[in-house]
Write a protein that holds these residues in place. Structure first.
Motif, PDB file in Angstrom:
ATOM      1  N   ILE A  40      29.529  34.843  34.341  1.00 18.72           N
ATOM      2  CA  ILE A  40      29.758  33.526  34.930  1.00 18.72           C
ATOM      3  C   ILE A  40      28.832  32.484  34.317  1.00 18.72           C
ATOM      4  N   HIS A  41      27.575  32.862  34.175  1.00 21.67           N
ATOM      5  CA  HIS A  41      26.571  31.890  33.734  1.00 21.67           C
ATOM      6  C   HIS A  41      26.395  31.849  32.218  1.00 21.67           C
ATOM      7  N   GLY A  42      26.983  32.798  31.515  1.00 18.83           N
ATOM      8  CA  GLY A  42      26.885  32.803  30.057  1.00 18.83           C
ATOM      9  C   GLY A  42      27.903  31.870  29.425  1.00 18.83           C
ATOM     10  N   ASN A  43      27.863  31.792  28.113  1.00 19.19           N
ATOM     11  CA  ASN A  43      28.770  30.901  27.394  1.00 19.19           C
ATOM     12  C   ASN A  43      29.892  31.632  26.676  1.00 19.19           C
ATOM     13  N   ALA A  44      30.057  32.929  26.924  1.00 17.84           N
ATOM     14  CA  ALA A  44      31.066  33.715  26.217  1.00 17.84           C
ATOM     15  C   ALA A  44      32.505  33.399  26.630  1.00 17.84           C
ATOM     16  N   PRO A  45      32.790  33.092  27.916  1.00 20.79           N
ATOM     17  CA  PRO A  45      34.195  32.821  28.253  1.00 20.79           C
ATOM     18  C   PRO A  45      34.727  31.589  27.523  1.00 20.79           C
ATOM     19  N   ALA A  46      35.943  31.718  27.006  1.00 29.46           N
ATOM     20  CA  ALA A  46      36.605  30.576  26.370  1.00 29.46           C
ATOM     21  C   ALA A  46      37.234  29.679  27.430  1.00 29.46           C
ATOM     22  N   ALA A  47      37.518  30.255  28.598  1.00 28.92           N
ATOM     23  CA  ALA A  47      38.071  29.478  29.723  1.00 28.92           C
ATOM     24  C   ALA A  47      37.623  30.113  31.027  1.00 28.92           C
ATOM     25  N   ARG A  48      37.298  29.248  31.970  1.00 30.59           N
ATOM     26  CA  ARG A  48      37.011  29.655  33.339  1.00 30.59           C
ATOM     27  C   ARG A  48      38.097  28.994  34.185  1.00 30.59           C
ATOM     28  N   ILE A  49      38.979  29.809  34.733  1.00 32.35           N
ATOM     29  CA  ILE A  49      40.122  29.304  35.485  1.00 32.35           C
ATOM     30  C   ILE A  49      39.838  29.508  36.965  1.00 32.35           C
ATOM     31  N   ALA A  97      41.132  28.747  41.192  1.00 30.74           N
ATOM     32  CA  ALA A  97      42.159  28.382  42.170  1.00 30.74           C
ATOM     33  C   ALA A  97      41.457  27.724  43.338  1.00 30.74           C
ATOM     34  N   GLU A  98      41.997  26.588  43.754  1.00 26.80           N
ATOM     35  CA  GLU A  98      41.437  25.853  44.886  1.00 26.80           C
ATOM     36  C   GLU A  98      42.465  25.730  45.992  1.00 26.80           C
ATOM     37  N   ALA A  99      42.000  25.828  47.212  1.00 23.57           N
ATOM     38  CA  ALA A  99      42.798  25.530  48.399  1.00 23.57           C
ATOM     39  C   ALA A  99      41.888  24.738  49.326  1.00 23.57           C
ATOM     40  N   ASP A 100      42.366  23.621  49.808  1.00 29.54           N
ATOM     41  CA  ASP A 100      41.565  22.768  50.696  1.00 29.54           C
ATOM     42  C   ASP A 100      40.197  22.437  50.100  1.00 29.54           C
ATOM     43  N   LYS A 101      40.191  22.159  48.803  1.00 27.12           N
ATOM     44  CA  LYS A 101      38.976  21.771  48.065  1.00 27.12           C
ATOM     45  C   LYS A 101      37.910  22.864  48.043  1.00 27.12           C
ATOM     46  N   GLN A 102      38.327  24.097  48.285  1.00 29.54           N
ATOM     47  CA  GLN A 102      37.430  25.251  48.206  1.00 29.54           C
ATOM     48  C   GLN A 102      37.921  26.174  47.104  1.00 29.54           C
ATOM     49  N   ILE A 103      37.008  26.711  46.326  1.00 18.12           N
ATOM     50  CA  ILE A 103      37.381  27.675  45.300  1.00 18.12           C
ATOM     51  C   ILE A 103      37.666  29.004  45.995  1.00 18.12           C
ATOM     52  N   VAL A 104      38.902  29.503  45.810  1.00 19.96           N
ATOM     53  CA  VAL A 104      39.323  30.733  46.484  1.00 19.96           C
ATOM     54  C   VAL A 104      39.695  31.835  45.489  1.00 19.96           C
ATOM     55  N   GLY A 105      39.661  31.517  44.197  1.00 21.14           N
ATOM     56  CA  GLY A 105      39.981  32.509  43.186  1.00 21.14           C
ATOM     57  C   GLY A 105      39.484  32.065  41.837  1.00 21.14           C
ATOM     58  N   SER A 106      39.298  33.043  40.958  1.00 18.77           N
ATOM     59  CA  SER A 106      38.856  32.704  39.608  1.00 18.77           C
ATOM     60  C   SER A 106      39.211  33.817  38.641  1.00 18.77           C
ATOM     61  N   ALA A 107      39.201  33.459  37.379  1.00 19.82           N
ATOM     62  CA  ALA A 107      39.415  34.412  36.294  1.00 19.82           C
ATOM     63  C   ALA A 107      38.708  33.868  35.065  1.00 19.82           C
ATOM     64  N   LEU A 108      38.190  34.770  34.259  1.00 22.02           N
ATOM     65  CA  LEU A 108      37.543  34.387  33.002  1.00 22.02           C
ATOM     66  C   LEU A 108      38.411  34.866  31.857  1.00 22.02           C
ATOM     67  N   HIS A 146      41.714  41.423  19.223  1.00 20.66           N
ATOM     68  CA  HIS A 146      41.491  40.101  18.634  1.00 20.66           C
ATOM     69  C   HIS A 146      42.418  39.067  19.266  1.00 20.66           C
ATOM     70  N   SER A 147      42.742  39.274  20.521  1.00 20.90           N
ATOM     71  CA  SER A 147      43.537  38.323  21.297  1.00 20.90           C
ATOM     72  C   SER A 147      42.872  38.209  22.668  1.00 20.90           C
ATOM     73  N   PRO A 148      43.281  37.243  23.482  1.00 26.67           N
ATOM     74  CA  PRO A 148      42.576  36.995  24.737  1.00 26.67           C
ATOM     75  C   PRO A 148      42.460  38.213  25.655  1.00 26.67           C
ATOM     76  N   VAL A 149      41.308  38.255  26.332  1.00 30.96           N
ATOM     77  CA  VAL A 149      40.986  39.300  27.302  1.00 30.96           C
ATOM     78  C   VAL A 149      40.694  38.612  28.634  1.00 30.96           C
ATOM     79  N   LEU A 150      41.423  39.008  29.664  1.00 30.68           N
ATOM     80  CA  LEU A 150      41.224  38.499  31.015  1.00 30.68           C
ATOM     81  C   LEU A 150      40.207  39.390  31.710  1.00 30.68           C
ATOM     82  N   ARG A 151      39.179  38.776  32.281  1.00 29.16           N
ATOM     83  CA  ARG A 151      38.151  39.536  32.991  1.00 29.16           C
ATOM     84  C   ARG A 151      37.847  38.888  34.330  1.00 29.16           C
ATOM     85  N   LEU A 152      37.354  39.712  35.211  1.00 29.73           N
ATOM     86  CA  LEU A 152      36.818  39.265  36.484  1.00 29.73           C
ATOM     87  C   LEU A 152      37.774  38.362  37.260  1.00 29.73           C
TER      88      LEU A 152
END
Length: 185
Positions: free
Chosen positions: A49-58, A60-71, A88-94
């Motif tokens: 979460i705190h590192g710089n390796a993810p190419a995207a941090r996705i 999900a919000e409901a009622d302005k609260q983060i309720v889901g995530s994926a890296l 050598h293609s995207p990897v979904l984690r966490l």
């Protein structure tokens, strides 16, 4: 809780909330793991979460609260520090959804967004790894069209971490958004 789910790219100020969602969601597995292994896994989650390796941090919000995530990472090297896996293609984690928000299709929306982004990056596959203790996640992945990728399996101690791959070019899971429940932002 509102029915609208907003899927968006996380900003740096979201990282603590993402950590909270991940630890809340993944702590259910602490009962299945030796204490030392759970703490190592928890630290690995926080490092991602705190590192710089993810190419995207996705998120999900409901009622302005983060309720889901994926890296989303660009390869097995950036995802796990394992170039020898040859991904050598995207990897979904966490991928995680808060226990209170489960059953609303949030994990599916996060996976669909990761698949969409992967296609935009020019990838033809999306990869992930999971283990048997995450049986409900495996059912979801298989329902969405992920197939076992045995050549990317990893042994983590005595645990088999199974590789899965989604063929993005023939996947029926893309574009099945649920209007009225989803706003992509």
């Amino acid at each position: 809780m509102s029915k609208e789910i907003i899927i968006r790219e996380a900003v740096d100020s979201d990282r603590e909330a993402i950590a909270g969602v991940l630890l809340d969601a993944y702590s259910q597995y602490s009962a299945f793991l030796p204490v030392a292994y759970w703490f190592e896994y928890r630290d690995s989650i926080l490092d991602s979460i705190h590192g710089n390796a993810p190419a995207a941090r996705i998120i999900a919000e409901a009622d302005k609260q983060i309720v889901g995530s994926a890296l989303l990472f660009t390869s097995s090297e950036t995802a796990y520090g394992k170039p020898e896996l040859g991904i050598h293609s995207p990897v979904l984690r966490l991928l995680a959804v808060s226990p209170d928000a489960r059953g609303r299709g949030i994990a599916t929306l996060l996976i669909q967004d990761a698949a969409r982004r992967s296609l935009e990056w020019g990838a033809s596959t999306l990869n992930l790894h999971t283990s048997d203790m995450m049986a409900s996640a495996i059912k979801l992945y298989e329902r969405l069209g992920f197939k076992r990728a045995y050549d990317t399996d990893i042994m983590n101690g005595e645990t088999l971490v199974k590789g899965y791959q989604l063929d993005l070019l023939s996947s029926p899971t893309l574009g099945e958004e649920q209007p009225l429940r989803t706003k992509i932002g």
